[in-house]
Write an enzyme that holds these catalytic residues in place. Structure first.
Site, PDB file in Angstrom:
ATOM      1  N   LYS A  13      43.510  37.176  22.095  1.00  7.46           N
ATOM      2  CA  LYS A  13      44.089  36.949  23.436  1.00  7.46           C
ATOM      3  C   LYS A  13      42.983  36.651  24.444  1.00  7.46           C
ATOM      4  CE  LYS A  13      44.041  41.908  24.384  1.00  7.46           C
ATOM      5  NZ  LYS A  13      44.811  43.147  24.434  1.00  7.46           N
ATOM      6  N   ARG A  67      52.735  52.861  29.036  1.00  8.94           N
ATOM      7  CA  ARG A  67      52.599  51.501  29.523  1.00  8.94           C
ATOM      8  C   ARG A  67      53.755  50.684  28.962  1.00  8.94           C
ATOM      9  NH1 ARG A  67      47.027  48.221  28.516  1.00  8.94           N
ATOM     10  NH2 ARG A  67      47.952  48.076  26.427  1.00  8.94           N
ATOM     11  N   TYR A 125      21.917  34.903  51.322  1.00 10.10           N
ATOM     12  CA  TYR A 125      22.847  34.987  52.443  1.00 10.10           C
ATOM     13  C   TYR A 125      22.754  36.323  53.177  1.00 10.10           C
ATOM     14  CZ  TYR A 125      25.461  30.901  50.789  1.00 10.10           C
ATOM     15  OH  TYR A 125      25.844  29.642  50.419  1.00 10.10           O
ATOM     16  N   MET A 136      27.647  31.687  44.855  1.00 13.14           N
ATOM     17  CA  MET A 136      28.663  31.048  44.024  1.00 13.14           C
ATOM     18  C   MET A 136      28.051  30.398  42.785  1.00 13.14           C
ATOM     19  SD  MET A 136      31.455  28.139  45.070  1.00 13.14           S
ATOM     20  CE  MET A 136      32.329  29.115  46.269  1.00 13.14           C
TER      21      MET A 136
END
Ligand SMILES: *Cc1c(COP(=O)(O)O)cnc(C)c1O
Length: 359
Positions: A35, A131, A256, A304
């Site tokens: 998965k 769950r 930054y 980023m």
């Protein structure tokens, strides 16, 4: 030159990990869990390597199942959460998928849209994780409904462990909940164990184990030292290169928001890897990268597309030098721990723009 970041997928390590799992659970069949795009490794990369060795693949979405069938996979495929809407049922019948049945809506839908062809059903029992799954006290009733009203080839009992770490006694407790309510449970095949239970609770293996994280070479507990003696190897190595070098003076800042000041002369390497690649932004003083075999710290914020690292102890590092963000030498568990998460999350968070390269 293309952007230098990539996730190297080591096929031999993958095969090695499979062999270890095969040996540990030598009496059981194995659902290899693919998965989340094979935990970020790419289902299209992992599936061909394990195709022949596998007993079955466990996945989450119908699309993943269809991908496997279209690519010629003929062995069992397990949908770990079954189906989410009735339209998927038609595809489940068409592609002969094994489904997890975990709630009343699924049961009623199955009864309403029966198939000509029998399918295999995993009845999920809630034994304490709270769950998914039917309550233990209703299981006999559910089994009887499934047996009598649905065109089913084989019923398997399934549960999932909340804590199967080394010293956990919760695994026994959860299995005892099954034994207490389903006296004839041994008449059915059982599938209970995840990676952790596979490693540390062999009495929980039964017919089918379901292993994900150890196949990819990280620890189910998030702690590498828990599996370091098992000969499991990291499959993914996230690599990049230095794309710029800056020499800065005392009192200057990096990155930054001016929140990192240096108090001495420094040489800084800028690496092509940022949060848009899936690298975590919430780094701490314990988050390292590896350059020329030396661990070094990240300075300033993760951007980023880039991070800045200290090259003070790595004078030979230059533009183009290779950097390991995590992998064979810098364990993903250690990086994950330093940012307060687990290897699972880092692997799955790696974004599409990072090419996966088979080695
Ligand atoms: C993801 C998943 C697994 C695999 O868990 P690992 O800890 O990665 O081995 C097993 N069973 C179920 C139901 C899952 O959803």
């Amino acid at each position: 030159m293309t952007r230098p970041i990539s996730a190297i997928i080591n096929i031999n390590s993958l095969k090695n990990n499979f062999k270890i799992i095969r040996n540990i659970a030598f009496k059981s069949k194995i659902w290899l869990v693919l998965k989340a795009d094979a935990y970020g490794h790419g289902i299209k990369n992992i599936f061909p390597v394990l195709n022949k060795k596998s007993n079955g693949f466990a996945i989450l979405t119908i699309d993943e199942a269809i991908f496997l069938r279209i690519n010629g996979y003929k062995k069992p495929i397990l949908l770990l959460e079954g189906f989410f809407n009735k339209e998927e049922l038609y595809l489940i019948y068409k592609y002969n998928l094994t489904i997890t049945l975990h709630n009343k809506w699924q049961l009623n839908t199955l009864i309403k849209y029966k198939s000509k062809y029998p399918i295999n059903i995993y009845i999920k029992i809630n034994t304490g994780m709270n769950r998914l799954g039917f309550p233990t006290k209703n299981i006999i009733k559910i089994i009887n409904i499934v047996k009598n009203q649905i065109n089913v080839y084989k019923i398997t009992l399934m549960t999932h462990f909340a804590d199967a770490s080394i010293n956990s006694n919760f695994v026994k407790k959860q299995i005892n909940n099954i034994k207490k309510y389903i006296h004839n449970y041994y008449e059915f095949p059982c599938s209970f164990a995840n990676s952790a239970a596979t490693l540390w609770h062999s009495y929980s293996h039964y017919d089918w184990i379901r292993t994900g994280i150890i196949l990819y070479g990280a620890s189910p507990t998030g702690d590498w030292k828990d599996i370091s003696k098992k000969k499991i190897k990291p499959v993914m190595t996230l690599k990049s290169r230095i794309i710029s070098i800056q020499k800065i003076l005392p009192g200057q800042i990096v990155g930054y928001n001016c929140n990192y000041y240096t108090n001495k002369k420094r040489r800084i390497g800028i690496i092509a890897c940022g949060y848009a690649d899936g690298y975590p932004r919430n780094i701490t003083a314990k988050t390292y990268v590896l350059i020329k075999g030396i661990k070094t710290k990240i300075l300033g914020n993760v951007c980023m597309d880039m991070i800045a690292v200290d090259l003070i102890n790595i004078p030979t590092a230059k533009i183009g030098s290779s950097v390991e963000l995590w992998g064979e030498n810098l364990k993903i568990d250690d990086i994950a721990k330093s940012v307060n998460t687990i290897g699972y999350e880092l692997m799955c968070s790696l974004t599409k723009r990072v090419p996966r390269i088979l080695k």
